[in-house]
Design a protein around this motif. Structure first.
Motif, PDB file in Angstrom:
ATOM      1  N   GLU A  14      -3.565   9.596  26.845  1.00 49.35           N
ATOM      2  CA  GLU A  14      -2.319   9.683  26.889  1.00 49.35           C
ATOM      3  C   GLU A  14      -1.881   9.127  25.561  1.00 49.35           C
ATOM      4  O   GLU A  14      -0.566   9.363  25.428  1.00 49.35           O
ATOM      5  CB  GLU A  14      -1.752   8.603  28.185  1.00 49.35           C
ATOM      6  N   LEU A  15      -2.803   8.683  24.844  1.00 52.22           N
ATOM      7  CA  LEU A  15      -2.071   8.182  23.437  1.00 52.22           C
ATOM      8  C   LEU A  15      -2.121   9.220  22.321  1.00 52.22           C
ATOM      9  O   LEU A  15      -3.543   9.644  21.969  1.00 52.22           O
ATOM     10  CB  LEU A  15      -3.183   7.159  23.008  1.00 52.22           C
ATOM     11  N   GLU A  70       6.125  10.174  19.775  1.00 50.74           N
ATOM     12  CA  GLU A  70       7.287  10.678  19.028  1.00 50.74           C
ATOM     13  C   GLU A  70       7.017  10.402  17.631  1.00 50.74           C
ATOM     14  O   GLU A  70       7.570  11.029  16.770  1.00 50.74           O
ATOM     15  CB  GLU A  70       8.725  10.347  19.718  1.00 50.74           C
ATOM     16  N   ALA A  71       6.358   9.276  17.383  1.00 53.67           N
ATOM     17  CA  ALA A  71       6.094   8.858  15.953  1.00 53.67           C
ATOM     18  C   ALA A  71       5.006   9.729  15.356  1.00 53.67           C
ATOM     19  O   ALA A  71       4.923   9.238  14.071  1.00 53.67           O
ATOM     20  CB  ALA A  71       5.908   7.216  16.014  1.00 53.67           C
ATOM     21  N   TRP A 117       0.830  -1.101   0.106  1.00 56.67           N
ATOM     22  CA  TRP A 117       0.047   0.000   0.324  1.00 56.67           C
ATOM     23  C   TRP A 117       0.865   1.311  -0.174  1.00 56.67           C
ATOM     24  O   TRP A 117       1.555   1.558   1.084  1.00 56.67           O
ATOM     25  CB  TRP A 117      -1.008   0.126   1.120  1.00 56.67           C
ATOM     26  N   SER A 118       0.809   1.755  -1.029  1.00 53.03           N
ATOM     27  CA  SER A 118       1.698   3.159  -1.276  1.00 53.03           C
ATOM     28  C   SER A 118       1.073   4.332  -0.265  1.00 53.03           C
ATOM     29  O   SER A 118       2.026   5.012  -0.104  1.00 53.03           O
ATOM     30  CB  SER A 118       1.926   3.494  -2.541  1.00 53.03           C
ATOM     31  N   GLY A 119       0.252   4.224  -0.098  1.00 56.79           N
ATOM     32  CA  GLY A 119      -0.697   5.501   0.781  1.00 56.79           C
ATOM     33  C   GLY A 119      -0.448   5.366   2.301  1.00 56.79           C
ATOM     34  O   GLY A 119      -0.999   6.021   3.230  1.00 56.79           O
ATOM     35  N   VAL A 120       0.435   4.238   2.903  1.00 54.60           N
ATOM     36  CA  VAL A 120       0.489   4.311   4.225  1.00 54.60           C
ATOM     37  C   VAL A 120       1.879   4.128   4.602  1.00 54.60           C
ATOM     38  O   VAL A 120       2.787   3.662   3.635  1.00 54.60           O
ATOM     39  CB  VAL A 120      -0.083   2.835   4.493  1.00 54.60           C
ATOM     40  N   GLU A 121       2.115   4.865   5.828  1.00 53.93           N
ATOM     41  CA  GLU A 121       3.672   4.833   6.267  1.00 53.93           C
ATOM     42  C   GLU A 121       3.621   4.406   7.627  1.00 53.93           C
ATOM     43  O   GLU A 121       3.112   4.828   8.623  1.00 53.93           O
ATOM     44  CB  GLU A 121       4.094   6.174   6.235  1.00 53.93           C
ATOM     45  N   ILE A 122       4.229   3.159   7.869  1.00 54.40           N
ATOM     46  CA  ILE A 122       4.414   2.736   9.275  1.00 54.40           C
ATOM     47  C   ILE A 122       5.462   3.398   9.980  1.00 54.40           C
ATOM     48  O   ILE A 122       6.811   3.293   9.505  1.00 54.40           O
ATOM     49  CB  ILE A 122       4.552   1.058   9.194  1.00 54.40           C
ATOM     50  N   VAL A 123       5.026   4.289  10.847  1.00 50.88           N
ATOM     51  CA  VAL A 123       5.779   5.201  11.645  1.00 50.88           C
ATOM     52  C   VAL A 123       6.490   4.447  13.039  1.00 50.88           C
ATOM     53  O   VAL A 123       7.305   5.346  13.570  1.00 50.88           O
ATOM     54  CB  VAL A 123       5.363   6.368  11.772  1.00 50.88           C
ATOM     55  N   GLY A 124       6.118   3.422  13.288  1.00 48.82           N
ATOM     56  CA  GLY A 124       6.677   2.642  14.449  1.00 48.82           C
ATOM     57  C   GLY A 124       5.990   1.467  14.714  1.00 48.82           C
ATOM     58  O   GLY A 124       4.919   1.257  14.302  1.00 48.82           O
TER      59      GLY A 124
END
Ligand code: UDP
Length: 273
Positions: A194-195, A169-170, A138-145
């Motif tokens: 907290e999230l 931080e992510a 999936w090109s539209g998704v970035e896993i940031v952590g």
């Protein structure tokens, strides 16, 4: 906090939102694109096992009450709703919702505005493998952590703080939580404030499925409402006790719900209306 356009039904004491996959994807995308609400919105997906636990677990009931969206994951839950004349348009399983959401953002969003996603849960290493697979598909998704918390983390303040910091931080828009039920629902409801994510989805084994760690049932079995049979066959030792309990209790809940639905009508007949 809820989206007014989505109507809901009441079943087994739970509120279930009456939306189809397309509607659920739209609502979640809308929340992901909006500024974060006072707390992180979260989505729960009741199946037969949740329904059974819900009857005796007050904390789970509270977690469900705080959810922004409640989607019918289990085919027997949808079937019961239909049998009782309470319309649910479609089964919206968490494991189908995540690929549908990723597909939708990849189709419509320019790659410059990727959906930022954090994967929380599953065994060590699985999140990273899921991240790779998602990136390829999936090109539209970035896993940031990604993070796999150790067993018992939910009772460890330091571990929880570590997770809040990692997530914050992510800067994810979407947090996928795969910790199993009811742990994921209880944890997110306790820590939504907290999230620093806009939306969290409680999605059980979805991270395992995305990583190719576990296999979903073939489509024909899913269409027959028998995905649970496939899961039981894949993990008999872990799931046999649970499924036995559910097979005993769930029909009783259906019966009770049916009786409850009959009562006002009988009363109306006595009243001559
Ligand atoms: N899991 C986890 N931490 C825990 C408990 C479970 O990461 O403390 C993960 C486990 O590795 C698996 C998922 O939660 O990836 C369980 O998903 P499943 O839908 O099978 O859970 P269920 O609700 O059916 O127990």
């Amino acid at each position: 906090m809820r989206v007014p356009a989505v109507s809901s039904i009441s079943l087994f004491g739970m509120r279930i939102d009456a939306t189809d996959m397309c509607g659920a994807v739209q609502v979640i995308r809308q929340w992901c694109a909006s500024p974060r609400a006072a707390t992180c919105r979260y989505v729960v997906t009741p199946n037969v096992d949740h329904t059974v636990m819900y009857q005796t677990n007050a904390a789970l009931r509270e977690a469900y009450a705080g959810a922004s969206l409640v989607l019918a994951d289990g085919a027997p839950v949808v079937l019961t709703a239909r049998m009782l004349g309470r319309a649910l348009p479609q089964r919206v399983a968490g494991s189908d919702l995540v690929p549908a959401l990723f597909e939708s953002v990849s189709r419509e969003s320019p790659t410059a505005h990727k959906l930022r996603v954090f994967l929380l849960g599953a065994a060590p290493g699985v999140g990273k493998r899921a991240a790779q697979a998602i990136g390829q598909r999936w090109s539209g998704v970035e896993i940031v952590g990604t993070y796999s918390p150790p067993l018992g983390f939910e009772d460890d303040d330091q571990e929880n703080d570590k997770i809040f910091t990692m997530v914050s931080e992510a800067h994810p828009q979407l947090l996928l939580i795969g910790l199993g039920a009811p742990k994921q629902e209880l944890w997110v409801s306790r820590h939504a404030a907290e999230l620093e994510a806009r939306v969290a989805l409680c999605v059980g084994a979805t991270i395992d499925f995305l990583a190719g760690e576990k296999c979903r049932a073939p489509r024909w079995l899913q269409r027959l409402g028998l995905e649970w049979l496939h899961r039981l066959a894949s993990e008999p030792t872990r799931l046999a006790g649970r499924y036995l309990r559910d097979a005993w209790i769930f029909p009783q809940l259906v019966w009770r719900e049916w009786r409850r639905g009959q009562r006002p009508r009988k009363q109306a007949r006595v009243d001559g209306t």
